[in-house]
Design a protein around this motif. Structure first.
Motif, short mmCIF file in Angstrom:
data_model
loop_
_atom_site.label_atom_id
_atom_site.label_comp_id
_atom_site.label_asym_id
_atom_site.label_seq_id
_atom_site.Cartn_x
_atom_site.Cartn_y
_atom_site.Cartn_z
N SER A 872 63.02 84.50 127.09
CA SER A 872 62.41 83.04 126.72
C SER A 872 62.49 82.77 125.17
CB SER A 872 61.15 82.87 127.20
OG SER A 872 60.19 84.03 126.64
N LEU A 873 62.72 81.47 124.91
CA LEU A 873 63.02 81.05 123.62
C LEU A 873 61.66 80.39 123.21
CD1 LEU A 873 65.07 81.50 121.08
CD2 LEU A 873 65.98 78.94 121.96
N GLU A 920 67.75 68.40 129.54
CA GLU A 920 67.07 67.30 128.65
C GLU A 920 65.87 67.07 129.14
OE1 GLU A 920 67.57 65.95 125.93
OE2 GLU A 920 69.81 66.55 125.42
N GLU A 921 65.54 66.81 130.48
CA GLU A 921 64.14 66.52 131.01
C GLU A 921 63.16 67.62 131.04
OE1 GLU A 921 67.32 67.51 134.42
OE2 GLU A 921 67.50 66.25 132.72
N ASP A 922 63.94 68.87 130.58
CA ASP A 922 62.70 69.88 130.61
C ASP A 922 62.37 70.07 129.09
OD1 ASP A 922 63.50 70.64 132.91
OD2 ASP A 922 64.88 72.12 132.24
N LYS A 927 65.67 72.35 124.09
CA LYS A 927 67.22 72.18 124.16
C LYS A 927 67.71 72.36 122.71
CE LYS A 927 71.12 69.30 125.60
NZ LYS A 927 71.85 70.43 126.33
N SER A 928 67.10 71.45 121.72
CA SER A 928 67.59 71.69 120.30
C SER A 928 67.12 72.99 119.78
CB SER A 928 66.65 70.34 119.69
OG SER A 928 66.96 70.64 118.14
N LEU A 929 66.20 73.72 120.23
CA LEU A 929 66.07 74.86 119.53
C LEU A 929 67.16 76.02 120.10
CD1 LEU A 929 64.29 77.08 118.09
CD2 LEU A 929 62.87 77.11 120.10
#
Length: 1678
Positions: A872-873, A920-922, A927-929
């Protein structure tokens, strides 16, 4: 010629109309006899009266209809009669009511209401006798029963009122006659008198003395509440009428009338009403009394009113406690108060306390907007307060103001509402009371209730308009408004209760914002009050939410001041000590602008105010701010809250601040601004983003300061006072130090060092250590802030100075904190080291810098990366750490090989093992990270590869990526291929070859990447192609080609990428084959073996697509380069065969299919026979073996011929005996033809069978079409049915075994394989295949097949028809029907003529006209009619033959609903336009007469076809219509018009068409135009409007048709369709409406009335309604 022809037609029509008139000649002669003229007039009058009476009587008999709509229409019809003949109609109604004495009162009321409607518009036409009769009737009806029957008596009263508008004397005389001395009058009489007083006040008021003299003596006798209420209503209306009369004496008939004329009588009535009836227990009576007392009080003598007020007012007030609906009480009370004030009453003062208490309690009642009476009551109560405020203002305020101190919500809100109303409505009386009112607002200002606040704001708004806020204490009110503007939105408004119906009220905050702006902009007198007073609300934190309205108001006020002059605008701060300084205003407005969309756009408002205030901030800023502020505002206009880049916006504001400081260039001013910025830091504790920006502003301001002492002092204060627990504040503090270091690096570092060594820092840590629970966390936060400060200092400091400070001053203080577990501190450490590393790399002296701490920092970064969760991030630690490593790799000294490998493995594992990329919806941030982390890894690997740019170095990198490339998880493969492509591109871009050397690992690498071109993940496929592309160019580079060389073969790879994007496996693997061809052409021979071995390993890849791609590429390589691998061919084939036995993957099937192909070339018949013996249904392996036989055209032709022979050898079905008598025998399919059909399908499913199919196309098509026709409804053998029910095993082919369906599928396969895809697709779109396989739709399916063949496969039809020629006389009826349907449809296309097939087709169809099967005969007619569509130019040549066949079809059989006759009508409709006129003329009348009975057929199809054919016959006869046919046109006109209402839409549509075609033959342009306008297809038809227009033109141009049309309508009165039955009387009514009186002799009025009278008893309400409507229109002919 056309003109002459038209004249001839018109003459013929005129002759026909003359014939129509002949029937009426005798009557016309009698009417035109001069000697009997006076007798005729008398007879006409008597007849008219008799007819009107009969019409009215008929309608009156229907008044008892149970349906309210019918009853309403009956009344409307009576009114229609009354509009034309009011006297006769009213007399008939009067006579009817008189004769039907026992008629129930609801129906009597309906008649009376109709009479009232007639009288309302025609009363002036009555003679006195009729008026007297009606008055007597209405009076009798109204008083017939003493009981209250309101509906009946109201209707009778309405009649009297309507007559009273013209005959007031007679009505009043009758009403006065009903007033018997000593006897109570009827309630309805009283009601009528009251209504007359309103309707005709000028006529009634002169009678009032007489009326009152009759009523007053019996008032005391009224004991029943209903009677008393009637008296009250009458007295109220009498008083209102008298007041209206007295107010308009200039228009009154007797201007001498005075109030005194009624005073005594009114007082007498008042005495009874007030002293007796008001004491009743009945609430409705009390309200009626009160309603009457209001207007009566204005007519009382002054002295009497003064005398009664002490009793009257308490009496009214006492009722407030007894009634929930108090509107009438308040309204009456207001009238009484106005009357008392008008006479100068002194009694009010004594009653004032009680009055005010009662009124105040009313105003405090909560208002429900859903109750109009409650709202109206509030208005009436406020009107009462206005009356009292104008007469007794002191007493009123003495009562109201103390009640503002109460804590009760309703009391306070109600009082405030009254105060606001009084301020507005009694401004002159309140002028000297302003101080008292202001002082009384003290406690309401402290109330926290939302409703009270809203009311207070409204009061303050009223005060502003009337000068209250200019008084001492007005500032408090202004501050209150601003406080409400700052209310948090989540607390407003209060939620209404669940039972409340109130709409959502505006919040206090919204109301206050509007009020502040309106007061600032619209009330001129408030300008000097608000300016500059509002400025003091800008800086306090509690007013933050009010900043937007404050700024907007201040901008408006400032602009008005600027217009007044500079002196008025400049602020004198000495005189306004409470105002914020210019520095405070600047700091506040600039900081809040950093979040420009909060608070309804406070950024724009703040910047505008800042720009306007520039003279009061610094005199040098005007020109600069006038230029830059609009640019900032424009930037905000271009964005929204969602699109604004926050960092970019803050940078613009900081540049604005930096430029401002440079323009001022005054150290004292700058230091003062920095001091104010620091002071405001606590104001933003709850706004972290704005506080972060404030820190940046402080850093910018300190950077511009020249005083080092000031800088050091402020930095120290910031370190000592910072709230380190907040992340945003730590970041802001670090930014501040970084920005400051741009100008003061030494001082900044020194201050940080001093703080670390200071007692403050040590003491804070020591204190925190006492509390072990929270010490570690809070200490880490302080360390995090310091570490970030060092990082930002390194990042922003001048490059020429930073290298000297990195290890000695910066890293020394950072590295001592590495031993931590705190995530926040870890992130700060990584971020700071990253900034330091970037600063080193960006330095111009980086090349000569030897970084001694490099290895230590890299190891520490890897430790941080390994500590992160692998799947995980959650934090950007690994991203920042990899960025740091990227910068460190490029710094000397270089890392050893083991360290590099550890870095690569560790970083790859930390990113590759992450879960799939978030959507995107998450969460956009997640997403950017992820993307940023991936980019960081890419940069690191590229940096490492750059340090070893050799094939070996590339191989090392790919080896690290290889496990991830082969991962079973798709997202890991996608990431690995993406990284590989990136590294290969980088390697290629940086390739520098000094000598020709072999690229020894090319085969291994290509074998690794190329199967990935078929990966399930589209992104992986694209990246794999890029990898192969780069590898081929690397090979070219190592072969000596220049970097800019472009190889045509290799470049084809790029064009193949689009094929890989397609999810279709066929396209995908075809693209893989092309890639294999390219690889085969460019791969060196020595690399081929290694490539094949690598690809063979890929056959076992868990990703099936990649395994298949490997097979495709292996076959391609063998095909292209097999010459050099001859000894490997047996081994390859063996492998593929083994894969088939294991049943794993489709890529091994070609080997087995090839074996079958070889066997069939030697023993074709044996193979076919053997395979036909396979059990049904065929399993998948057998199906594939059949398909293998079609790979070569010659072999395929042999197989197809054998299968056709097998299919035709046996009968298609056998009939089994029925077990029950009368039961149809079952048809069971024979096995051999069924097997042959299934085998044919499998062979035809192979694309290679195309040439063989073309060779045998006619035989295949005809045989399978006949096979389909004879298997419709045929069942499977019972053993196969059992298998179907049990379900096929997974190994069996998934096909329908049903005989007809399998034949249809095979026929479709023939079309597809023969190149007739368009035919098959057309059948697919039309649903033809499904129809062809069903008993009900087979005929239509064959028709659609023929249509598709004619359209898309015409050249093949001659051979097909030649093959069909021998099947016309088939023993199977189904086959004859199919063949006839197919041939019939071919004539529908021009292809029959183009291919010279017309004569043979007509000959074939003509031969079947006498077929024993009706379906065949019907299809023959359809085929002949199709000639009109397919070959219209050939119809004339065959006209007699075609017409003879069609007319013969009309008489086919004895069945009245013969489908052959229907087909004949449809065919004639298509042919009549194309045959010779002479050929048609001989049978025209016969056809018209033959089809006329079908107009009213019970079957919709026959009605539609016959009516549409009738329209086509009319269309053909345009301009050349014979008299005999014109008779048919006229005869069909009424049925067509009525069938427009046919319940079937198709019939109505046919009627539209037929009427449009009939129009020109009627020689009436208006009628034809009406048909064309209203009857267009697709246009909504308003039937009533259209019928009205049509009847108008018919009666205008063809008046002699009236009798005939009405006779036709009488026939349709008995129609079985309700809508048509309703249309007939509607048609009748419109005909009569537009008929002229001279046409009356054509009409048998008695018969018509009788017929309509019967319709009035129809079960359908709509029919009864239309009948009543028609009766109302018959008045025209009466």
């Amino acid at each position: 010629m056309k003109h002459c022809k038209r004249l001839t037609t018109n003459n013929k029509i005129e002759q026909f109309m003359t014939i129509l008139r002949a029937a009426c000649n005798l009557k016309h002669w009698r009417r035109s006899c001069p000697c009997s003229h006076w007798v005729k007039e008398a007879e006409t009058t008597d007849m008219a009266e008799s007819s009107i009476k009969k019409l009215a009587s008929t309608l009156l008999d229907a008044i008892t209809d149970k349906d309210p709509l019918v009853q309403e229409q009956v009344c409307s019809a009576l009114c229609s009669l009354g509009e034309v003949r009011p006297v006769e109609t009213l007399r008939t109604c009067e006579e009817y009511l008189r004769q039907h004495d026992k008629l129930a009162h609801p129906y009597r009321a309906a008649v009376l209401r109709a009479m009232e409607r007639v009288l309302s518009s025609r009363a002036s036409e009555l003679d006195k006798d009729t008026a007297s009769t009606i008055i007597l009737l209405a009076s009798s009806e109204m008083t017939k029963t003493k009981d209250l029957v309101w509906d009946w008596q109201q209707a009778a009263s309405g009649v009297l009122v309507a007559v009273g508008r013209q005959f007031i004397s007679k009505v009043m005389e009758e009403l006065l006659r009903r007033l018997h001395p000593g006897t109570l009058p009827h309630c309805a009489v009283l009601h009528t008198l009251a209504s007359l007083s309103v309707a005709n006040a000028f006529g009634v008021v002169p009678f009032l003395p007489s009326v009152l003299s009759s009523l007053l003596p019996v008032l005391g006798m009224a004991k029943q509440d209903t009677v008393r209420m009637a008296f009250c209503s009458a007295l109220q209306r009498f008083s209102e009428g008298a007041l209206e009369y007295l107010a308009n004496l200039d228009r009154a008939p007797d201007p001498t009338v005075r109030k005194d004329a009624f005073a005594a009588d009114i007082f007498s009535a008042y005495d009874v009403l007030f002293h007796q009836w008001l004491q009743s227990r009945e609430a409705k009576l009390r309200l009626a009394v009160v309603e009457a007392l209001g207007p009566m009080s204005h007519l009382l003598p002054s002295e009497r009113l003064e005398e009664q007020l002490p009793k009257l007012l308490p009496g009214i007030l006492a009722l407030y406690k007894k009634h929930s609906e108090t509107f009438y009480l308040s309204k009456s009370l207001g009238q009484i108060l106005e009357a008392a004030v008008s006479v100068g009453s002194r009694t009010l003062e004594t009653q004032l306390d009680a009055l005010l208490a009662a009124l105040h309690s009313q105003i405090c009642v909560p208002v429900e907007s859903s109750s109009p009476l409650v709202m109206s009551n509030q208005k009436e109560v406020l009107r009462c307060f206005t009356v009292l405020a104008c007469s007794l203002p002191d007493r009123l305020l003495a009562f109201l103001l103390p009640r503002l101190d109460t804590s009760n919500e309703r009391t306070r809100v109600g009082t405030l509402q009254v105060v606001r109303h009084v301020i507005n409505s009694a401004a002159a009386q309140m002028e000297d009371k302003k101080p008292f009112i202001l002082s009384s607002m003290r406690l309401p200002l402290l109330d926290t209730n939302s409703k009270v606040k809203r009311a207070v704001v409204q009061v303050i708004s009223a005060m502003a308009h009337h000068g209250y806020l200019e008084q001492p204490g007005g500032e408090v009110m202004i501050e209150y408004i601003v406080q409400q503007c700052a209310l948090p939105p989540e607390q407003e408004p209060e939620k209404p209760g669940p039972s409340s119906k109130d709409p959502k009220a505006d919040s206090v905050q919204a109301v206050s914002v509007r009020t502040l702006y309106l007061v600032s902009t619209t009330v001129d007198r408030m300008s000097h009050v608000l300016w500059p007073y509002l400025l003091q609300f800008l800086t306090p934190v509690r007013f933050t939410r009010a900043l937007t309205p404050l700024c907007r108001s201040l901008v408006h006020l400032a602009q008005k001041r600027q217009e007044a002059g500079a002196d008025a605008f400049l602020i004198q701060y000495d005189a306004h000590a409470s105002l914020p300084s210019p520095y405070a205003v600047t700091a506040r407005l600039l900081v809040v602008s950093s979040s420009p969309y909060l608070g309804d756009g406070r950024g724009v408002a703040a910047l505008r105010l800042l720009s306007v205030l520039h003279p009061n901030i610094h005199p040098l800023l005007g020109q600069h701010w006038e230029t830059t502020v609009p640019l900032l505002l424009g930037y905000l206009d271009e964005h929204t809250e969602e699109t604004l880049p926050q960092e970019e916006w803050e940078d613009k504001l900081l540049v604005f601040l930096r430029d401002t400081l440079a323009i001022v260039s005054d150290n004292t001013w700058i230091c003062q601004l920095s001091l104010e910025l620091c002071r405001q830091l606590p104001c933003y504790d709850e706004a972290p983003q704005e506080k972060n920006f404030l820190y940046k502003c402080i850093g910018t301001t300190l950077g511009a300061a020249s005083s080092k002492e000031v800088v050091r002092k402020h930095l120290q204060e910031l370190l000592e006072t910072a709230r380190y627990q907040e992340e945003a504040e730590r970041e802001g503090l670090a930014c501040c130090f970084g920005i400051c270091a741009i100008s003061h690096l030494e001082d900044t570092l020194a201050q940080l060092e001093d703080f670390v060594r200071s007692e403050v820092f040590r003491k804070s840590i020591g204190i925190l250590n006492i509390f072990k629970d929270r010490s570690e966390n809070e200490v880490e936060k302080v360390k995090s802030a310091l570490v970030l400060c060092y990082g930002h200092v390194a990042a922003r400091a001048p490059q020429e100075l930073v290298l000297a400070k990195v290890e000695s001053d910066i890293l020394r203080n950072i590295c001592q904190h590495f031993n931590t577990k705190d995530p926040a501190l870890k992130l700060c450490l990584v971020q700071s080291v990253c900034m330091v590393s970037r600063a080193i790399c960006s330095s111009t002296q980086a090349g000569s810098f030897h970084f001694t701490r490099k290895a230590e920092l890299v190891a520490q970064m890897m430790e941080f990366i390994r500590a992160e969760p692998p799947d995980s991030l959650r934090t950007p630690i690994r991203k920042k750490a990899m960025l740091t490593c990227t910068y460190l790799v490029s710094v000397e000294p270089a890392l050893d090989e083991q360290a590099q490998a550890d870095v690569i493995r560790g970083c790859l594992h930390s990113v590759m093992a992450l879960l799939p990329e978030p959507k995107e919806e998450d969460g956009g941030c997640q997403k950017s990270l992820y993307l940023e982390t991936l980019h960081a890894l890419e940069g690191l690997l590229t940096s490492l590869l750059q340090r070893n740019m050799t094939p070996q170095g590339l191989q090392i990198m790919i080896e690290h990526l290889s496990p991830w490339i082969k991962s079973p998880r798709g997202h890991e493969r996608a990431r690995a291929l993406g990284l590989s492509a990136l590294l290969l591109r980088h390697f290629l871009e940086q390739l520098r070859v000094s000598a020709l050397v072999p690229f020894h690992n090319l085969g291994l690498l290509v074998g690794l990447f190329s199967p990935r071109c078929a990966d399930l993940w589209p992104a992986t496929r694209q990246e794999a192609v890029d990898c192969v592309y780069s590898l081929l160019y690397l090979q070219l580079g190592y072969e000596g080609f220049s970097r800019d060389y472009r190889d045509d073969v290799a470049e084809r790879l790029l064009s193949l990428k689009d094929g890989l994007a397609h999810p279709d496996p066929t396209i995908l693997f075809h693209t893989c084959h092309s890639i294999g061809q390219i690889i085969a052409k460019r791969l060196p021979p020595d690399q081929l073996i290694s490539l094949l071995l690598t690809m063979f390993e890929a056959l076992g890849d868990p990703e099936k697509n990649c395994s298949r791609a490997a097979t495709v590429m292996i076959n391609c390589l063998l095909q292209e380069r097999g010459g050099v691998l001859q000894e490997k061919v047996p081994e390859i084939v063996s492998v593929l065969r083994s894969k088939l036995q294991e049943a794993q993957g489709e890529h091994v099937l070609p080997a087995a299919q090839h074996s079958v192909y070889l066997l069939a070339t030697q023993h074709c018949a044996a193979v076919v026979s053997s395979l036909l013996g396979s059990p049904l249904p065929l399993d998948s392996h057998t199906s594939m073996l059949w398909r293998a036989l079609a790979v070569e055209p010659r072999l395929a032709a042999q197989v197809l011929g054998l299968l056709l022979e097998k299919m035709s050898r046996d009968v298609p079905f056998k009939e089994s005996r029925a077990f029950l008598l009368g039961r149809t025998p079952e048809r069971v399919a024979t096995l051999l033809p069924l097997s042959a059909t299934c085998a044919l399908f499998e062979v035809l499913s192979t694309p290679a069978a195309g040439p063989a199919v073309l060779e045998l196309y006619p035989q295949l098509f005809v045989a399978l079409l006949l096979r389909v026709s004879c298997t419709v409804g045929v069942q499977l053998p019972r053993n196969l049915q059992a298998q179907e029910r049990r379900g096929a095993s997974p190994a069996l082919a998934a096909r329908n075994l049903e005989p007809c369906s399998s034949a249809v599928d095979t026929l479709r396969a023939v079309l597809l394989r023969s190149g007739s895809e368009d035919v098959a697709q057309r059948m697919d779109l039309d649903g033809g295949w499904e129809l062809l396989g069903t008993s009900a739709g087979h005929e239509e399916g064959a028709t659609r097949l023929a249509r598709a063949m004619a359209e898309h496969a015409g050249p093949r039809l001659p051979l097909v028809l030649k093959t069909l020629a021998g099947t016309h006389s088939s023993a199977y009826e189904n086959q004859r029907v199919t063949i006839t349907a197919f041939l019939a449809e071919l004539l529908n296309s021009n292809v029959a003529n183009d291919l010279m097939l017309l004569d043979s087709l007509l000959e074939s169809l003509a031969a079947r006209q006498k077929d024993t099967c009706a379906s065949v005969r019907r299809l023959v007619l359809r085929g002949l009619a199709n000639l009109a569509s397919g070959c219209p130019d050939k119809v004339r040549a065959h006209g007699p033959q075609l017409l003879t066949a069609m007319i013969g079809g009309l008489d086919d059989g004895d069945n009245p609903h013969s489908p052959v006759a229907l087909e004949a009508m449809l065919g004639l409709a298509r042919l009549v336009h194309l045959v010779e006129a002479w050929d048609l003329r001989s049978g025209l009348l016969h056809v018209a007469i033959r089809i006329r009975p079908f107009f009213d057929s019970e079957k919709m199809e026959f009605r539609t076809a016959s009516i549409r054919l009738f329209g086509h016959l009319n269309k053909v006869c345009h301009g050349d219509c014979e008299d005999v046919f014109l008779e048919q046109v006229v005869g069909g006109l009424a049925p067509l018009l009525l069938h427009l209402q046919d319940p079937q839409a198709t019939v109505a549509s046919a009627c539209r068409f037929a009427l449009r075609m009939c129009g020109p033959n009627l020689a009436c342009e208006e009628l034809s135009a009406a048909f064309q306008k209203h009857l267009q297809e697709g246009r909504a038809l308003h039937f009533g409007e259209f019928l009205n227009t049509t009847c108008k033109h018919l009666m205008h141009h063809f008046p002699d048709l009236l009798g005939r049309l009405l006779t036709t309508c009488l026939f349709y009165f008995k129609s079985s369709w309700e809508d048509v039955r309703a249309a007939a009387p509607l048609f009748t009514g419109f005909l009569v409406l537009h008929a002229e009186p001279r046409q009356q002799p054509q009409v048998d009025l008695d018969q018509l009335i009788s017929a309509l009278q019967i319709l009035l008893k129809d079960p359908a309400p709509e029919v009864r309604t239309r009948a009543a409507e028609a009766l109302g229109r018959l008045v025209k002919l009466a």
